[in-house]
Design a protein around this motif. Sequence first.
Motif, short mmCIF file in Angstrom:
data_model
loop_
_atom_site.label_atom_id
_atom_site.label_comp_id
_atom_site.label_asym_id
_atom_site.label_seq_id
_atom_site.Cartn_x
_atom_site.Cartn_y
_atom_site.Cartn_z
N PHE A 120 8.11 -0.42 8.03
CA PHE A 120 7.45 0.13 7.02
C PHE A 120 7.93 1.57 6.43
CE2 PHE A 120 3.16 3.08 6.36
CZ PHE A 120 3.08 2.55 5.04
N THR A 121 7.78 1.87 5.10
CA THR A 121 8.50 2.91 4.72
C THR A 121 7.87 4.12 4.73
OG1 THR A 121 7.63 2.29 2.59
CG2 THR A 121 10.01 1.56 2.91
N GLY A 122 6.65 4.18 5.14
CA GLY A 122 5.70 5.29 5.31
C GLY A 122 5.96 6.29 6.21
N LEU A 166 8.30 9.79 4.61
CA LEU A 166 7.73 11.11 4.74
C LEU A 166 8.50 12.08 5.50
CD1 LEU A 166 5.33 11.95 3.02
CD2 LEU A 166 5.33 9.62 3.14
N GLY A 206 -0.23 4.40 0.67
CA GLY A 206 0.08 3.42 1.17
C GLY A 206 -1.11 2.41 1.11
N GLU A 207 -2.22 2.83 0.59
CA GLU A 207 -3.29 2.02 0.25
C GLU A 207 -4.37 2.47 -0.90
OE1 GLU A 207 -5.28 1.39 4.13
OE2 GLU A 207 -6.21 3.18 4.06
N GLN A 208 -5.27 1.59 -1.06
CA GLN A 208 -6.04 2.09 -2.37
C GLN A 208 -7.09 2.81 -1.61
OE1 GLN A 208 -9.29 0.51 -2.58
NE2 GLN A 208 -9.80 1.85 -4.19
N ASN A 210 -3.00 12.57 -3.15
CA ASN A 210 -2.68 11.09 -3.24
C ASN A 210 -1.06 11.16 -3.84
OD1 ASN A 210 -3.10 8.58 -3.33
ND2 ASN A 210 -4.22 8.39 -5.35
N GLY A 266 3.61 4.58 -3.79
CA GLY A 266 4.92 4.02 -3.57
C GLY A 266 5.08 2.70 -3.15
N LEU A 267 5.95 1.93 -3.21
CA LEU A 267 6.16 0.57 -2.37
C LEU A 267 7.61 0.34 -2.36
CD1 LEU A 267 5.82 -2.07 -5.45
CD2 LEU A 267 5.62 0.48 -5.87
N SER A 268 7.68 -0.38 -1.23
CA SER A 268 9.16 -0.54 -0.53
C SER A 268 9.83 -1.15 -1.49
CB SER A 268 9.19 -1.62 0.61
OG SER A 268 7.74 -1.97 1.00
N GLY A 318 9.76 3.09 -1.61
CA GLY A 318 8.88 3.63 -0.60
C GLY A 318 8.02 4.70 -0.97
N PRO A 319 7.44 5.49 -0.34
CA PRO A 319 6.52 6.59 -0.99
C PRO A 319 7.54 7.36 -1.65
CG PRO A 319 7.04 6.95 1.39
CD PRO A 319 7.50 5.82 1.24
N VAL A 333 -4.76 3.83 -8.14
CA VAL A 333 -4.67 2.48 -8.22
C VAL A 333 -5.89 1.83 -7.94
CG1 VAL A 333 -3.88 0.54 -7.18
CG2 VAL A 333 -1.98 2.39 -7.68
N ARG A 353 -5.18 -4.37 -6.18
CA ARG A 353 -3.94 -5.00 -6.44
C ARG A 353 -4.70 -6.48 -7.15
NH1 ARG A 353 0.73 -4.68 -4.04
NH2 ARG A 353 0.93 -6.67 -3.88
N LYS A 380 -2.75 0.10 7.32
CA LYS A 380 -3.37 0.06 6.28
C LYS A 380 -4.59 -0.96 6.43
CE LYS A 380 0.80 -0.46 3.36
NZ LYS A 380 1.00 -0.59 2.02
O1 DLL Z 1 2.81 1.49 1.34
C1 DLL Z 1 4.74 2.72 0.66
C2 DLL Z 1 4.06 4.03 0.61
C3 DLL Z 1 3.81 4.59 2.14
C4 DLL Z 1 3.38 4.58 -0.38
C5 DLL Z 1 3.14 5.73 2.43
C6 DLL Z 1 2.65 5.86 0.08
C7 DLL Z 1 2.60 6.37 1.34
P1 DLL Z 1 4.45 -1.01 1.03
O2 DLL Z 1 3.96 -1.37 2.31
O3 DLL Z 1 5.45 -1.78 0.29
O4 DLL Z 1 4.78 0.39 0.90
O5 DLL Z 1 2.93 -0.96 0.07
C8 DLL Z 1 2.93 -1.01 -1.30
O6 DLL Z 1 0.63 -0.32 -1.06
O7 DLL Z 1 1.91 -1.91 -4.04
C9 DLL Z 1 0.15 -0.63 -3.43
O8 DLL Z 1 -0.71 -1.69 -3.46
C10 DLL Z 1 -0.24 0.17 -2.07
N1 DLL Z 1 -0.23 1.53 -2.43
C11 DLL Z 1 0.68 2.50 -1.98
N2 DLL Z 1 0.39 3.69 -2.08
C12 DLL Z 1 -0.81 3.86 -2.67
C13 DLL Z 1 -1.93 4.79 -3.24
C14 DLL Z 1 4.04 1.66 0.83
N3 DLL Z 1 -1.77 6.00 -3.19
C15 DLL Z 1 1.52 -1.17 -1.96
N4 DLL Z 1 -2.93 4.08 -3.84
C16 DLL Z 1 1.52 -0.71 -3.24
C17 DLL Z 1 -3.19 2.80 -3.79
C18 DLL Z 1 -1.29 2.16 -2.72
N5 DLL Z 1 -2.26 1.92 -3.54
#
Ligand code: DLL
Length: 442
Positions: free
Chosen positions: A145-147, A151, A218-220, A239, A242-244, A248-249, A329, A332, A429
């Motif tokens: 996971f990129t979180g 960070l 990382g989530e809504q 808030n 980002g997404l991998s 990532g974030p 967001v 999804r 998540k």
């Molecule tokens: O969740 C990256 C991340 C990590 C962002 C930590 C922020 C903090 P993935 O696991 O690839 O990467 O999931 C990406 O998570 O397409 C959104 O649907 C959702 N998502 C990420 N940030 C938010 C947010 C990370 N602030 C998927 N609000 C994305 C709503 C979010 N949804």
Amino acid sequence: MNPFLIENRIFDPAAECMDPAERRGLQLERLRNAVRHAGNIPFYRQKFKEAGITPESIRSLDDLRRLPFTTKQDLRDHYPFGFFAVPRSELVRIHASSGTTGKPTFVGYTRNDLKLWSELCARFLVGGGLTPDQVAQVSFGYGLFTGGFGLHYGIERVGAAVIPASSGNTQRQVLLLKDAKVNTLICTPSYALNLIDVLQDQGLKPGDLALRYAHFGGEQWTEDMRKAIEEALGIRAFNNYGLSEIIGPGVSGECAARTGMHIQEDHFIVECVNPQTLEPVAPGEEGELVITALTKEACPIIRYRTRDLARLLEGDCPCGRTTRRMSRVKGRTDDMMIIRGVNVFPSQVEEALLRVGGTAPHYVIELYRPHNLDEAVVKVEMRPQEFSDKMEELHRLRDRISREITGITGIHFQVELVEPNSLERSTGKVKRVIDKRGLKID
Ligand code: DLL
């Protein structure tokens, strides 16, 4: 009136406050480079060839619309490393997206990619109050996971002290928060709820902690959820998104003014399209975000369909950044529930629950189809102090919640008030919807 409740700070003013026309010029130059570099990937080489696209044929930013979309399925079809554009020797890190089922989607980073990533995280962290004299606890999982790592290096880039707590073991997380006098908490909003429960079980109050800020992503989550968490922890929460597949974030994040998340436009172009027609939506309208990474080396990505629904916001921000902002967001496209033909997002149910209040912010939605007709149930936890209240009051609360949900979604939900601590807690998540209808989903 001062629009900032914290000091307005900018990590990289040259980039974040760049003259918009100059930035567009930079984006165009970088877009050409991105197309050139993406040509190292057979998928794009083929697509560009079919559409007659060369780097030189990109004459304005409008030409972005001639470029092909990339979907999650495209990435899956080229598993594991078909979207990597550099030789193995240039890779220094590999992460993967949090695929719910099946194989992960791998994403690679070169040394430059990692440097950029930490700078982008530093930008939103500083915007949301992080300073070198603080202690920041990262309660995201450290792993594929990129979180966690994203960070972590962002905090180090700012110069604050990072506690790499990782996820899980919530009792220990609370001990760290308290004894290490943590100022900034970094995790998913649903994990913050989990931490709040444990803090409250231990009789700890906001004043017992040094915590002042949080960066959630990382989530809504909803604005009402933000208020609930801020009150419970006595903090200001920001808030970030980002997404991998993109990096990532660090794609976007809020500043001190909290008027939407600033998109790091010198490195990403974000479009907002109608998910059916794939045409751009009208300015300010909700649509699916489509993101092009302009400068990534290991995994350049063109017009990635995120499936995230949000709005691109109009107007300037009082913070001085000139970057375009995006809304929260809403959900999804693949989280959207279709109940009796009506589109419903978990965020709408959350909004109703928190608006009515009187329950804990823990809920799960279950969908059934007993006689070929959808039925929706929301289970929501009572707060310990209110659990033994009179039945009559509980009925009234249940009816109020049900009415509020119907008001927002147009759909009747059966509301079940369940015992405190009976729903599963998230360490990363949270999963809000359990669909037991046996429908086929892609
Ligand atoms: O969740 C990256 C991340 C990590 C962002 C930590 C922020 C903090 P993935 O696991 O690839 O990467 O999931 C990406 O998570 O397409 C959104 O649907 C959702 N998502 C990420 N940030 C938010 C947010 C990370 N602030 C998927 N609000 C994305 C709503 C979010 N949804």
